[in-house]
Design an enzyme around this catalytic site. Structure first.
Site, PDB file in Angstrom:
ATOM      1  N   ASP A  37       0.856  -1.194   0.000  1.00  0.00           N
ATOM      2  CA  ASP A  37       0.000   0.000   0.000  1.00  0.00           C
ATOM      3  C   ASP A  37       0.894   1.248   0.000  1.00  0.00           C
ATOM      4  O   ASP A  37       1.871   1.311   0.742  1.00  0.00           O
ATOM      5  CB  ASP A  37      -0.892  -0.034   1.250  1.00  0.00           C
ATOM      6  CG  ASP A  37      -2.066   0.916   1.148  1.00  0.00           C
ATOM      7  OD1 ASP A  37      -3.212   0.439   1.130  1.00  0.00           O
ATOM      8  OD2 ASP A  37      -1.835   2.151   1.079  1.00  0.00           O
ATOM      9  N   ILE A  38       0.561   2.233  -0.838  1.00  0.00           N
ATOM     10  CA  ILE A  38       1.427   3.429  -0.899  1.00  0.00           C
ATOM     11  C   ILE A  38       1.200   4.386   0.265  1.00  0.00           C
ATOM     12  O   ILE A  38       2.028   5.263   0.482  1.00  0.00           O
ATOM     13  CB  ILE A  38       1.301   4.268  -2.196  1.00  0.00           C
ATOM     14  CG1 ILE A  38      -0.111   4.556  -2.583  1.00  0.00           C
ATOM     15  CG2 ILE A  38       2.134   3.755  -3.314  1.00  0.00           C
ATOM     16  CD1 ILE A  38      -0.202   5.725  -3.560  1.00  0.00           C
ATOM     17  N   HIS A 107     -10.352  -5.486  -2.960  1.00  0.00           N
ATOM     18  CA  HIS A 107      -9.000  -5.720  -2.456  1.00  0.00           C
ATOM     19  C   HIS A 107      -9.062  -6.090  -0.992  1.00  0.00           C
ATOM     20  O   HIS A 107      -9.936  -5.643  -0.260  1.00  0.00           O
ATOM     21  CB  HIS A 107      -8.114  -4.484  -2.655  1.00  0.00           C
ATOM     22  CG  HIS A 107      -8.726  -3.218  -2.151  1.00  0.00           C
ATOM     23  ND1 HIS A 107      -9.699  -2.536  -2.851  1.00  0.00           N
ATOM     24  CD2 HIS A 107      -8.535  -2.528  -1.007  1.00  0.00           C
ATOM     25  CE1 HIS A 107     -10.071  -1.470  -2.167  1.00  0.00           C
ATOM     26  NE2 HIS A 107      -9.396  -1.442  -1.044  1.00  0.00           N
TER      27      HIS A 107
END
Ligand code: AMP
Length: 146
Positions: A37-38, A107
């Site tokens: 995850d960014i 997701h």
């Protein structure tokens, strides 16, 4: 966005699958992709998606795609455990904007958790956008555990 709607082929995860925007891959097979995850909530915060399903959420998703995504979730969570030695691992999945969903390609979140750390979900991650080089270094540690 509600629980109902049309799948948008230009959502961020669709663009990652199309190779139009980069991601930091942890694991990939014929049907699923996992990447960091960014805007991580915790160190090692990872996501798992189906490569082929156009499900926006759990209620839309084919049972086969769900099974594939969950099998990959277990694989990736196991590698994260070996690499980062967390005290717990949270698996999360949001359906619809009121439930916290912001990207409408199903997701699963994998969140390593450590004793004493905050337990919630912070808007835009715990520390904002992560440095891509730091994410890649972390991904190397996790990838080494598969
Ligand atoms: P959700 O709130 O369940 O829809 O989660 C979407 C997640 O995707 C959030 O944790 C975001 O930080 C993450 N995210 C957004 N853009 C990207 C991206 N380009 N690469 C990786 N993760 C992303």
């Amino acid at each position: 966005m509600s629980l109902d709607g049309t799948y948008d082929d230009a959502n961020i995860f669709a663009l990652i699958l199309q190779g139009k925007i980069p991601s930091t891959t942890l694991y990939e097979d014929a049907d699923t992709l996992s990447f960091l995850d960014i805007m991580p909530q915790t160190r090692g915060h990872a996501l798992v998606i189906s490569k082929w399903s156009k499900a926006r959420n759990l209620l839309d998703m084919e049972d086969e795609a769900l099974a594939e995504v969950m099998a990959t979730t277990k694989k990736v969570a196991t590698a994260i455990r070996k690499a980062l030695n967390p005290d717990g691992i949270q698996i999360a999945q949001f359906n619809g904007a009121p439930a916290g969903q912001t990207i409408f390609h199903l997701h699963v979140h994998i969140l390593p958790r450590w004793e004493g750390d905050p337990k919630g979900f912070a808007a835009h991650g715990a520390g904002g956008k992560a440095d891509p080089e730091a994410l890649e270094a972390l991904a190397q540690e996790i990838r080494a555990q598969f």
